[in-house]
Enzyme design. Structure first.
Site, PDB file in Angstrom:
ATOM      1  N   GLY A   1       0.817  -1.208   0.000  1.00 25.41           N
ATOM      2  CA  GLY A   1       0.000   0.000   0.000  1.00 25.41           C
ATOM      3  C   GLY A   1       0.850   1.256   0.000  1.00 25.41           C
ATOM      4  O   GLY A   1       1.879   1.324   0.668  1.00 25.41           O
TER       5      GLY A   1
ATOM      6  N   GLU B   1      -0.886   5.875   2.200  1.00 33.29           N
ATOM      7  CA  GLU B   1      -0.763   6.540   3.500  1.00 33.29           C
ATOM      8  C   GLU B   1       0.674   6.719   3.964  1.00 33.29           C
ATOM      9  O   GLU B   1       0.957   7.525   4.858  1.00 33.29           O
ATOM     10  CB  GLU B   1      -1.579   5.749   4.536  1.00 33.29           C
ATOM     11  CG  GLU B   1      -3.065   5.878   4.238  1.00 33.29           C
ATOM     12  CD  GLU B   1      -3.914   4.793   4.871  1.00 33.29           C
ATOM     13  OE1 GLU B   1      -4.395   5.033   5.971  1.00 33.29           O
ATOM     14  OE2 GLU B   1      -4.113   3.731   4.254  1.00 33.29           O
TER      15      GLU B   1
END
Lengths: 744, 333
Positions: A704, A707
């Site tokens: 990911g 973030e």
């Protein structure tokens, strides 16, 4: 044209639609006879509604109804105190009782034939209260902290211990102890939360600005006691979420309630001020860091004790300590989370929940310790480099943090930094350089996808996932195209609709790892069918070959050992009746999750320029290197890093939802006074990926990236501010008044 | 927002007549502040008179300086050669304010009338003497609340809870105060000229009143007198972010130095009081003094003498002085 391959900086497939107004967001949806709902919000933070007078409002032109706790039909599946099964199902106030638990809570809803009429009606609802003193949040709260039952992600324990902390601390030659404070923040996506609800008998369709069409469908179905298949949630385009559209909040349910009540389609679009309370916030935190080290810089013991705030009616515990468990090598450790209750809207995940405030505290503390030890901050981090995950006692599926430190330091020019604070200056301007590590877990949820390969070589990809603005639709399209070696423009995508295969919420940087893996596996299943077709086809050059000996490139199936032997997929399908090949898969993580610890890593550097007499801080340079497995789209991935880093600037220097502790009312509930950076605050950002191949992490090979950008940038800036000024500000945001009033 | 009547005025005289005829009537031009205030329910006029089509947008030379029409857009003023050549301080202040989009709409007259950004003034659920008027005896929410952006100067002794600690948020007004602008207004009794120092007021016992403009008067223009010796000028704005933020503290400074001695000086502060803060006595004392940091520091000390800090804004007392010194050093260099 050469097919665009994975990793290329492919333009968004919907870019043109978005810049020409062709992309229809929930707020753009119009329906015949559509009515508009506007909320009436509480102005006290604790108490009950004594009286709510709607008589004047009901007489106004165009008004269809005013819904209050007195006339709202009870939802058959609603339990006022029951949270949902997952962290996404919050306890909601749905006009069912007279209770007021926070300021700016929805307490009535005006429904009219136009937005303007609904606003006018909402303004004419007269409310009197039986008010009680509200319980303030951090840092004012004097409430007794309690141990939360769980953290938002089920994998994260509330408290962890390893080794013998007390013994280690007692034996440490150098010890460090400080407390860090972070404020309440509000997400403020550009697009407000919006729902258009349409009932047809017992069928409900909602066009919604949401990060999770499926969780929304399930929670709304639960409230109305309907089977989930009776509810269809559509989110074709979403204008940012940052976590605030992840949980199922009251807005979508209220829109459905209003539509049922007035028997017309209803649009409920929150106003900016409505978004300060009922759709979540990042909890304020107070975090104590204790570190014991040897004189040569080995971490011997570490404690991270984090206090956060939650509402009086729901539990959400900001998981600020979780990354401390894994970022550095340290044999003796304790990480705890405690909460206090306040009369505030429930906190919720906000971009890097827990990680962002936690990493500010941890990486500030490491920097402080580096100065205390007279060590270079990178050298101290390398000395305590975690080769394995000591908490889970697992190896990493891959970790390239060392390379990130080195490459980012080189590109930033870290060698030009003079070590002593206040040693770099340009006239009135003090210059500071700081750095911090970045880290974010790789999360993968169950996801499904369907792929259809047509005889003309085009591909239809069906997958539920919403694209919250990150470029998920483009990444899904690229992954499907890549599997067949065709250009992405040969792939048609159907997504953003609960009628498509089920996928998780777009949060926790999980969409490409989850939905992307489903796409990869569905494509593999289709290709397997093609191989079987070929090997059984007497006319195929691949007749009689083994499946595992075949591969697909550029739309062509061939023998790996003799690539000239093969044929185009289109030829194969046409010869076999011209039928499409289709496969659906459900994809989830397997034993790799038990065997490996999975994180993306990065190193973030910042330079600041501070006019000390005036307190003004400007960030002049930001350089970050990140390692996150396979990068599907260099362009949209870069945008995710840059966006995260800008969020770091915002958190470090500007954002703060200001509660007046006397009333618990947010006093800057607008975008003029709730500051986020403007373009002039952001220098050129040099954010880049380093190569990292990870075949363990998931079938898509990705980690990911949505973030991680914020997890290092906040502390990097705070550390640069210390380097510039010698002033260690441990309370965010670091504003001019704190520079001016600093006392050591 | 309360429903309201909307009319247009085609001549200034007609506008004055119209505003005199109605109760709770307001002029609207760019609408960048008033429309927001109406949406929040702070201003609730019965009637709006749109004056944006009046021919009051000219910027022209006069015998002694320049005249700027009340409807001149902030962006046009900031770029106009008469302004940039003779009053660069005004141009600089205008460009420090708001955003390009807002400056393209906001007018001179509207900016003169811009209302405070006090958080309690803006939230109609909270007590505010400015919004509710002294007779409501609401008290001041900011006094013991969140008062980081509030005033440190011009606070009369007596019960501040009956008054107001808000600041005037305009950048332009600070420059106009330093430049001794004169505000020309038109009312039922004819024209009058109001010196800028008398135009904005301290809160005192009438916190609801920001200016001395009567409710039935129309601002038509301002006059600026070209200084004998231009000297150098600078508008220094200290703010939380680099653009689109109101001043924590700002300084409008103009300085004429000859042979190291100060010949003329103008100094006004923003973000510190209910009106732009200027003390001509402090300027007088600087005349003839050496243009050194010591002189500037002494002037800064005098200019904020008697300042009072509250829970969140006490930093402004030191910041204002640092900003004054920095602004003067910049123009003395």
């Amino acid at each position: 044209m050469e097919p665009k391959l994975i990793g290329d900086p492919v333009d968004r497939i919907d870019g043109k639609q978005k810049v020409t107004g062709g992309a229809h967001y929930a707020g753009d949806i119009k329906q015949p006879e559509m009515a508009y709902a506007v909320l009436v919000m509480s102005t006290i933070a604790n108490g009950t509604i004594r009286d709510i007078d709607t008589a004047d409002a009901e007489k106004l032109p165009g008004v269809l109804a005013i819904m209050t706790h007195k006339n709202t039909p009870r939802l058959p599946g609603y339990d006022a105190n029951k949270p949902g099964a997952t962290a996404l199902g919050r306890v909601l106030h749905l006009l069912h009782d007279d209770r007021v638990d926070y300021s700016n809570q929805p307490i009535a809803m005006a429904i009219a034939d136009s937005f303007e009429h609904a606003v006018d009606a909402a303004n004419h609802v007269r409310v009197t209260y039986q008010a009680k003193t509200p319980a303030p949040g951090l840092p004012t709260s004097k409430a007794e902290p309690f141990r939360p039952q769980k953290l938002p992600r089920p994998d994260d324990p509330v408290d962890t211990q390893r080794g013998d902390l007390n013994k280690a601390m007692a034996a440490a030659e150098v010890s460090f102890k400080q407390t860090y404070h972070t404020p309440t923040q509000v997400h403020n996506a550009l697009e407000p939360h919006t729902s258009v609800a349409i009932w047809e008998g017992k069928q409900l369709t909602i066009y919604q600005a949401t990060q999770g069409i499926f969780p929304s469908r399930e929670r709304i179905a639960e409230y109305f006691a309907l089977p989930p298949e009776n509810v269809r949630v559509i989110a074709q385009f979403v204008g940012g979420g940052f976590g605030s559209k992840g949980p199922v909040w009251a807005d979508g349910v209220l829109a459905a309630m209003a539509a049922q009540y007035v028997k017309r389609p209803v649009k409920l679009e929150l106003r900016r001020s409505d978004m300060f309370g009922m759709v979540g916030s990042r909890s304020a935190t107070s975090q104590q860091l204790d570190i014991g080290a040897s004189r040569s810089g080995d971490f011997l013991g570490m404690a991270h004790r984090s206090l956060n705030q939650t509402s009086v009616f729901d539990d959400f515990s900001e998981p600020a300590g979780i990354l401390t468990r894994v970022l550095y090598k340290c044999p003796n450790q304790e990480v705890t989370h405690r909460s206090i209750r306040a009369n505030i809207g429930s906190p919720s995940p906000m971009r890097a929940p827990g990680e962002a405030p936690g990493m500010f505290a941890l990486e500030s503390a490491i920097d402080e310790l580096a100065y205390q030890l007279n060590m270079d901050p990178i050298a101290l981090r390398l000395k305590n480099y975690a080769e394995t995950d000591q908490q889970k006692e697992l190896p990493f599926s891959s970790k390239s943090l060392r390379e990130c430190y080195q490459q980012a330091a080189d590109r930033f020019g870290w060698s030009k930094r003079l070590a002593a604070p206040r040693s770099m200056r340009d006239g009135n301007i003090l210059i500071g350089m700081g750095m911090a590590s970045a880290i974010y877990p790789t999360i993968r949820d169950e996801a499904s996808a369907k792929i259809k390969l047509n005889a003309d070589g085009t591909v239809l990809l069906s997958i539920g996932t919403q694209d919250i603005g990150t470029g998920s639709y483009t990444a899904m399209t690229q992954l499907a195209a890549d599997a067949f070696g065709i250009s992405p423009d040969r792939v048609t995508l159907r997504a953003g609709d609960t009628r498509q295969p089920k996928t998780p919420v777009s949060g926790g940087s999980r969409t490409t790892a989850s939905a992307g893996s489903a796409v990869v596996q569905a494509a593999e299943a289709v290709i397997l069918k093609a191989k079987q077709l070929a090997l059984n086809d007497l006319k195929s050059p691949l007749n009689g070959q083994k499946e595992s000996d075949m591969a697909v490139e550029k739309g062509r199936l061939f023998l790996k050992s003799d690539p000239k032997k093969g044929e185009a997929l289109t030829a194969l399908l046409k010869r076999n009746g011209g039928n499409a090949l289709e496969a659906s898969t459900s994809s989830k993580s397997g034993e790799e999750k038990e065997k490996y610890s999975m994180y993306a890593h990065g190193a973030q550097f910042a330079e600041v320029r501070i006019d000390e007499a005036l307190g003004e801080i400007r960030v002049s340079k930001l350089t970050g290197a990140y390692a996150a497995g396979r990068i599907v789209n260099a362009k949209t991935a870069h945008s995710q890093l840059v966006g995260g880093i800008v969020w770091g600037v915002s958190m470090a220097l500007l954002e703060h939802a200001i509660h007046d502790p006397r009333t618990n009312r947010i006093m800057n509930a607008n975008l003029a006074e709730y500051h986020v950076p403007v373009n002039a605050d952001i220098p050129d950002i040099d954010a880049f990926f380093i190569d990292e191949k990870d075949e363990i992490v998931n079938p898509a090979g990705v980690k990911g990236i949505g973030e991680i950008g914020i997890t290092g940038s906040v502390a990097a800036i705070a550390n640069a501010i210390y380097h510039a000024t010698g002033k260690r500000i441990r309370e965010l945001p670091i504003t001019p008044d704190k520079i001016l009033s600093f006392t050591a | 927002m309360k429903n309201f009547q909307y009319t247009e005025a085609s001549q200034p005289a007609q506008a004055v007549q119209q505003i005199g005829a109605g109760r709770d009537t307001k002029f609207v031009a760019g609408g960048t502040n008033l429309v927001d205030l109406m949406k929040y329910g702070i201003e609730q006029p019965d009637t709006l008179i749109d004056i944006s089509r009046l021919e009051l947008a000219k910027i022209e030379k006069t015998a002694t300086g320049i005249r700027i029409g009340a409807l001149a857009r902030n962006s046009d003023m900031a770029e106009h050669p008469l302004v940039t050549s003779q009053f660069p301080l005004l141009a600089e202040a205008l460009l420090a304010g708001a955003s390009p989009q807002l400056r393209n709409m906001a007018t001179l007259g509207g900016n003169l009338m811009q209302r405070t950004r006090c958080n309690y003034f803006y939230d109609i659920s909270q007590p505010c003497n400015k919004r509710q008027g002294p007779t409501a005896q609401a008290g001041c929410g900011a006094l013991e609340g969140y008062n980081r952006i509030h005033a440190i100067l011009g606070l009369e002794s007596g019960d501040l809870n009956q008054s107001c600690i808000a600041t005037n948020p305009s950048d332009m007004n600070v420059a106009l105060a330093a430049l001794d602008a004169v505000v020309n207004v038109s009312g039922p009794a004819g024209q009058r000229a109001i010196p800028i120092r008398d135009f904005h007021r301290l809160a005192g016992k009438k916190p609801q009143q920001d200016t001395t403009l009567a409710p039935n008067e129309l601002i038509t223009s301002i006059d600026l007198t070209t200084p004998q010796r231009a000297g150098k000028s600078h508008y220094l704005k200290v703010r939380d972010r680099a653009s689109y933020a109101f001043a924590l503290v700002s300084v409008a400074a103009r300085l004429v130095v000859e042979s190291g001695r100060i010949q003329d000086v103008r100094l006004a502060l923003g973000g510190v009081a209910h009106k732009p803060w200027r003390l001509t006595s402090v300027e007088q004392q600087l005349i003839g003094k050496p243009a050194t940091e010591a002189s500037f520091r002494e002037a800064a000390r005098q200019l904020v003498a008697g300042a009072k800090g509250f829970e969140h804004n006490a930093f402004k007392i030191e910041l204002a002085q640092s900003a004054i010194v920095r602004a003067l050093q910049t123009v003395a260099a």
